[in-house]
Motif scaffolding. Structure first.
Motif, PDB file in Angstrom:
ATOM      1  N   ARG A   1       0.828  -1.203   0.000  1.00 22.49           N
ATOM      2  CA  ARG A   1       0.000   0.000   0.000  1.00 22.49           C
ATOM      3  C   ARG A   1       0.866   1.258   0.000  1.00 22.49           C
ATOM      4  O   ARG A   1       0.633   2.196  -0.766  1.00 22.49           O
ATOM      5  CB  ARG A   1      -0.923   0.005   1.223  1.00 22.49           C
ATOM      6  N   ALA A   2       1.881   1.268   0.858  1.00 26.59           N
ATOM      7  CA  ALA A   2       2.742   2.450   0.973  1.00 26.59           C
ATOM      8  C   ALA A   2       3.495   2.717  -0.324  1.00 26.59           C
ATOM      9  O   ALA A   2       3.653   3.875  -0.737  1.00 26.59           O
ATOM     10  CB  ALA A   2       3.717   2.269   2.131  1.00 26.59           C
TER      11      ALA A   2
ATOM     12  N   LEU B   1       1.637   6.777  -6.807  1.00 25.75           N
ATOM     13  CA  LEU B   1       0.438   7.488  -7.247  1.00 25.75           C
ATOM     14  C   LEU B   1       0.517   8.960  -6.853  1.00 25.75           C
ATOM     15  O   LEU B   1       0.173   9.848  -7.643  1.00 25.75           O
ATOM     16  CB  LEU B   1      -0.808   6.841  -6.636  1.00 25.75           C
ATOM     17  N   SER B   2       0.982   9.229  -5.635  1.00 26.88           N
ATOM     18  CA  SER B   2       1.117  10.613  -5.176  1.00 26.88           C
ATOM     19  C   SER B   2       2.194  11.356  -5.958  1.00 26.88           C
ATOM     20  O   SER B   2       2.051  12.545  -6.263  1.00 26.88           O
ATOM     21  CB  SER B   2       1.437  10.635  -3.687  1.00 26.88           C
ATOM     22  N   SER B   3       3.270  10.650  -6.297  1.00 20.33           N
ATOM     23  CA  SER B   3       4.337  11.271  -7.079  1.00 20.33           C
ATOM     24  C   SER B   3       3.828  11.688  -8.455  1.00 20.33           C
ATOM     25  O   SER B   3       4.175  12.766  -8.959  1.00 20.33           O
ATOM     26  CB  SER B   3       5.512  10.297  -7.211  1.00 20.33           C
TER      27      SER B   3
ATOM     28  N   LEU C   1       1.781  16.188 -12.086  1.00 18.33           N
ATOM     29  CA  LEU C   1       0.709  16.939 -12.726  1.00 18.33           C
ATOM     30  C   LEU C   1       0.548  18.309 -12.077  1.00 18.33           C
ATOM     31  O   LEU C   1       0.294  19.312 -12.760  1.00 18.33           O
ATOM     32  CB  LEU C   1      -0.607  16.159 -12.611  1.00 18.33           C
ATOM     33  N   ALA C   2       0.703  18.360 -10.752  1.00 18.44           N
ATOM     34  CA  ALA C   2       0.490  19.613 -10.025  1.00 18.44           C
ATOM     35  C   ALA C   2       1.458  20.702 -10.449  1.00 18.44           C
ATOM     36  O   ALA C   2       1.143  21.894 -10.334  1.00 18.44           O
ATOM     37  CB  ALA C   2       0.585  19.363  -8.516  1.00 18.44           C
TER      38      ALA C   2
ATOM     39  N   GLY D   1      -4.469  17.815  -8.956  1.00 22.89           N
ATOM     40  CA  GLY D   1      -3.654  16.690  -9.406  1.00 22.89           C
ATOM     41  C   GLY D   1      -4.163  15.368  -8.865  1.00 22.89           C
ATOM     42  O   GLY D   1      -4.246  14.358  -9.581  1.00 22.89           O
ATOM     43  N   LEU D   2      -4.533  15.346  -7.586  1.00 23.45           N
ATOM     44  CA  LEU D   2      -5.088  14.122  -6.993  1.00 23.45           C
ATOM     45  C   LEU D   2      -6.452  13.791  -7.593  1.00 23.45           C
ATOM     46  O   LEU D   2      -6.780  12.607  -7.797  1.00 23.45           O
ATOM     47  CB  LEU D   2      -5.191  14.284  -5.480  1.00 23.45           C
ATOM     48  N   PHE D   3      -7.251  14.829  -7.869  1.00 22.74           N
ATOM     49  CA  PHE D   3      -8.548  14.589  -8.508  1.00 22.74           C
ATOM     50  C   PHE D   3      -8.362  13.929  -9.874  1.00 22.74           C
ATOM     51  O   PHE D   3      -9.103  12.995 -10.231  1.00 22.74           O
ATOM     52  CB  PHE D   3      -9.313  15.902  -8.655  1.00 22.74           C
ATOM     53  N   MET D   4      -7.385  14.383 -10.635  1.00 23.88           N
ATOM     54  CA  MET D   4      -7.123  13.771 -11.932  1.00 23.88           C
ATOM     55  C   MET D   4      -6.764  12.299 -11.776  1.00 23.88           C
ATOM     56  O   MET D   4      -7.223  11.446 -12.535  1.00 23.88           O
ATOM     57  CB  MET D   4      -6.008  14.534 -12.654  1.00 23.88           C
TER      58      MET D   4
END
Length: 206
Positions: A124-125, A131-133, A138-139, A161-164
């Motif tokens: 998970r980590a 995914l966060s990277s 994108l951000a 970015g997270l929404f995308m």
């Protein structure tokens, strides 16, 4: 060819095989024997490189993320000078690569984290990290486009970015449910239209 090169090649074969098998069967249903069969290598060779299926999965997530980073960094939309063009081009590129079978275009990270978020915290980590990277990547374009077009908009580049990522991962789930890329492509078209609305003057008061 020296031994180190052969070992590197065999490890890469296992990682590539893991991408195929896990995206096809899911993490829980994937057996080491399945990965060995696709890689064309022995279990003895497998355990030379990995202590367990979980260790393979974590390495495969890193391998997948590195491949994705290279793919997007070298994509044609990156040559656009306007950050909004790059952002919309990213979505267009995402639609263009919805090719082949489901395992060819769906996300290994999303597939694994849905299954393993509670039972395998290390997987998970690792998935969260990558995914966060990608959302952070994108951000950067989002932040530049926001500063240019809608500096007073109430949302943050990080949240968009997270929404995308949310839309993209959800699109992959629907593609699996419906057994084809059409629903994913339509979701991405909606995402593109939504992004366009967020970079107009009206978005600053939204």
């Amino acid at each position: 060819m020296v031994l180190s090169e052969l070992q590197h090649q065999s490890k890469t074969k296992f990682l590539d095989a893991a991408l195929q098998v896990i995206r096809s069967k899911g993490y829980a249903a994937t057996r080491i024997e399945d990965v060995c069969a696709v890689a064309g290598l022995t279990k003895g060779s497998f355990f030379h490189h990995f202590k367990s299926k979980e260790e393979l999965a974590i390495a495969a997530a890193d391998h997948f993320a590195a491949m994705a980073d290279h793919l997007f960094a070298s994509a044609p939309y990156q040559r656009a000078e306007d950050p909004l063009e790059r952002l919309l081009g990213y979505v267009d590129f995402r639609m263009a690569i919805l090719q082949g079978t489901l395992p060819d275009y769906t996300c290994l990270l999303g597939t694994m984290v849905q299954e393993a978020y509670d039972t395998h915290p290390a997987i998970r980590a690792t998935c969260d990290k990558h995914l966060s990277s990608h959302a952070t990547m994108l951000a950067r374009d989002i932040a530049e486009a926001k500063a240019r077009y809608v500096p007073d908009a109430p949302w943050t580049p990080e949240s968009l970015g997270l929404f995308m990522q949310t839309v993209i991962q959800g699109a992959f789930i629907l593609a699996k449910a419906k057994q084809g890329p059409e629903v994913a492509a339509e979701s991405l078209r909606h995402l593109r239209r939504y992004l366009e609305t967020q970079f107009t003057p009206a978005a600053q008061g939204a």
